[in-house]
Scaffold this motif. Structure first.
Motif, PDB file in Angstrom:
ATOM      1  N   LYS A 115      89.191 -16.538  39.526  1.00 22.64           N
ATOM      2  CA  LYS A 115      88.793 -17.160  40.784  1.00 22.64           C
ATOM      3  C   LYS A 115      88.849 -16.151  41.926  1.00 22.64           C
ATOM      4  O   LYS A 115      87.967 -16.139  42.779  1.00 22.64           O
ATOM      5  CB  LYS A 115      89.692 -18.366  41.079  1.00 22.64           C
ATOM      6  CG  LYS A 115      89.248 -19.202  42.232  1.00 22.64           C
ATOM      7  CD  LYS A 115      90.006 -20.514  42.241  1.00 22.64           C
ATOM      8  CE  LYS A 115      89.589 -21.423  43.362  1.00 22.64           C
ATOM      9  NZ  LYS A 115      88.191 -21.774  43.381  1.00 22.64           N
ATOM     10  N   GLN A 116      89.865 -15.298  41.926  1.00 23.81           N
ATOM     11  CA  GLN A 116      89.998 -14.257  42.949  1.00 23.81           C
ATOM     12  C   GLN A 116      88.798 -13.316  42.918  1.00 23.81           C
ATOM     13  O   GLN A 116      88.234 -12.974  43.950  1.00 23.81           O
ATOM     14  CB  GLN A 116      91.316 -13.488  42.741  1.00 23.81           C
ATOM     15  CG  GLN A 116      91.402 -12.109  43.346  1.00 23.81           C
ATOM     16  CD  GLN A 116      91.338 -12.092  44.864  1.00 23.81           C
ATOM     17  OE1 GLN A 116      91.423 -13.127  45.509  1.00 23.81           O
ATOM     18  NE2 GLN A 116      91.152 -10.931  45.433  1.00 23.81           N
ATOM     19  N   GLU A 167      95.809 -15.304  50.080  1.00 26.39           N
ATOM     20  CA  GLU A 167      95.135 -16.513  49.591  1.00 26.39           C
ATOM     21  C   GLU A 167      95.121 -16.552  48.071  1.00 26.39           C
ATOM     22  O   GLU A 167      95.310 -17.606  47.474  1.00 26.39           O
ATOM     23  CB  GLU A 167      93.697 -16.576  50.135  1.00 26.39           C
ATOM     24  CG  GLU A 167      93.614 -16.846  51.619  1.00 26.39           C
ATOM     25  CD  GLU A 167      92.183 -16.746  52.123  1.00 26.39           C
ATOM     26  OE1 GLU A 167      91.417 -15.886  51.633  1.00 26.39           O
ATOM     27  OE2 GLU A 167      91.836 -17.539  53.014  1.00 26.39           O
ATOM     28  N   ALA A 173      93.406 -17.876  37.864  1.00 25.82           N
ATOM     29  CA  ALA A 173      93.540 -17.461  39.263  1.00 25.82           C
ATOM     30  C   ALA A 173      92.899 -16.096  39.483  1.00 25.82           C
ATOM     31  O   ALA A 173      92.233 -15.870  40.502  1.00 25.82           O
ATOM     32  CB  ALA A 173      95.016 -17.436  39.657  1.00 25.82           C
ATOM     33  N   LYS A 193      98.465 -17.725  46.830  1.00 24.74           N
ATOM     34  CA  LYS A 193      98.608 -19.181  46.997  1.00 24.74           C
ATOM     35  C   LYS A 193      97.848 -19.921  45.891  1.00 24.74           C
ATOM     36  O   LYS A 193      98.343 -20.898  45.336  1.00 24.74           O
ATOM     37  CB  LYS A 193      98.082 -19.624  48.370  1.00 24.74           C
ATOM     38  CG  LYS A 193      99.003 -19.297  49.500  1.00 24.74           C
ATOM     39  CD  LYS A 193      98.418 -19.792  50.813  1.00 24.74           C
ATOM     40  CE  LYS A 193      99.269 -19.393  51.982  1.00 24.74           C
ATOM     41  NZ  LYS A 193      98.692 -19.826  53.263  1.00 24.74           N
ATOM     42  N   ILE A 194      96.648 -19.454  45.586  1.00 21.97           N
ATOM     43  CA  ILE A 194      95.851 -20.075  44.523  1.00 21.97           C
ATOM     44  C   ILE A 194      96.557 -19.919  43.175  1.00 21.97           C
ATOM     45  O   ILE A 194      96.643 -20.862  42.400  1.00 21.97           O
ATOM     46  CB  ILE A 194      94.432 -19.462  44.481  1.00 21.97           C
ATOM     47  CG1 ILE A 194      93.650 -19.878  45.720  1.00 21.97           C
ATOM     48  CG2 ILE A 194      93.708 -19.858  43.207  1.00 21.97           C
ATOM     49  CD1 ILE A 194      92.344 -19.132  45.911  1.00 21.97           C
ATOM     50  N   LYS A 231      88.958 -13.585  47.600  1.00 27.49           N
ATOM     51  CA  LYS A 231      89.962 -14.045  48.564  1.00 27.49           C
ATOM     52  C   LYS A 231      90.893 -12.900  48.936  1.00 27.49           C
ATOM     53  O   LYS A 231      91.030 -11.925  48.209  1.00 27.49           O
ATOM     54  CB  LYS A 231      90.800 -15.183  47.957  1.00 27.49           C
ATOM     55  CG  LYS A 231      90.016 -16.391  47.513  1.00 27.49           C
ATOM     56  CD  LYS A 231      89.677 -17.246  48.681  1.00 27.49           C
ATOM     57  CE  LYS A 231      88.980 -18.517  48.204  1.00 27.49           C
ATOM     58  NZ  LYS A 231      88.533 -19.337  49.290  1.00 27.49           N
TER      59      LYS A 231
END
Length: 201
Positions: A48-49, A58, A45, A61-62, A54
């Motif tokens: 990905k952030q 968000e 996560a 949430k991910i 994000k």
């Protein structure tokens, strides 16, 4: 006259005059599986952030979604692995864990790592130079099982018992983690509904 009781120390590693507490070892290994799955999901996560940039909401949430998905995958995979272990044995279960694809491929190495760790705690395998490690390929790990685990019936039965207990505990730990999340979510929904009613909305 009976022999005096052995010193029950409950450490994972046991000296020859101590009894190894398999239940405690299995519980610790199963908890480590849950922790490792959560850490892996949080790291994914975070990556990905950074990549997608994000908002913090968000990103949270991910993060939650990844943790939930990995926990569900862990529960599903340990349930399947337990079935293979009980029906076909230790070697078949290891083959199964090395053959996973998609989501299960992300979680299977974490399960294998804890099962390899379990071997290090058993006196029969203590200090063996060829013990499988977390990053080992299937061929090396499976060769160890053929050469060192399957050759002695007592060792094989001990490993099977320990693996079975570890997978059972991991399954219920993953289920408990999902239940705790669902309960927290329900409590948050109830609080939101109460706040909405109190504000006249």
């Amino acid at each position: 006259m009976s022999n005096p009781p052995q010193n029950l120390d409950n450490n994972f590693n046991s000296a020859p005059d101590q009894t190894l507490n398999l239940d405690r070892l299995a519980a610790g290994l199963s908890q480590d599986m849950i922790i490792k799955v959560r850490e892996k999901a949080e790291k994914e996560a975070e990556e990905k952030q950074k990549k997608d940039r994000k908002s913090p909401e968000e990103a949270e949430k991910i993060r939650r979604a990844l943790i939930d998905r990995r926990t569900e995958t862990l529960e599903r995979l340990v349930t399947k692995a337990l079935g293979v272990l009980q029906e076909q044995g230790v070697y078949a279960m290891m083959l199964f864990l090395f053959s996973r694809t998609s989501d299960e491929k992300e979680v299977a190495p974490l399960i294998r790592a804890q099962l390899f760790q379990a071997l290090k705690e058993l006196p029969a395998f203590e200090g063996l130079p060829n013990l499988p490690q977390a990053g080992d390929d299937a061929q090396k790990a499976l060769k160890f099982y053929v050469d060192d685990v399957l050759g002695d019936l007592d060792d094989l039965l001990l490993v099977r018992e320990l693996y079975e207990q570890t997978l059972i505990y991991a399954r219920y730990s993953a289920k408990a983690a999902k239940t705790a999340k669902a309960a927290a979510s329900a409590a948050a929904s109830s609080a939101s509904a109460a706040d909405l009613r109190a504000s006249g909305g």
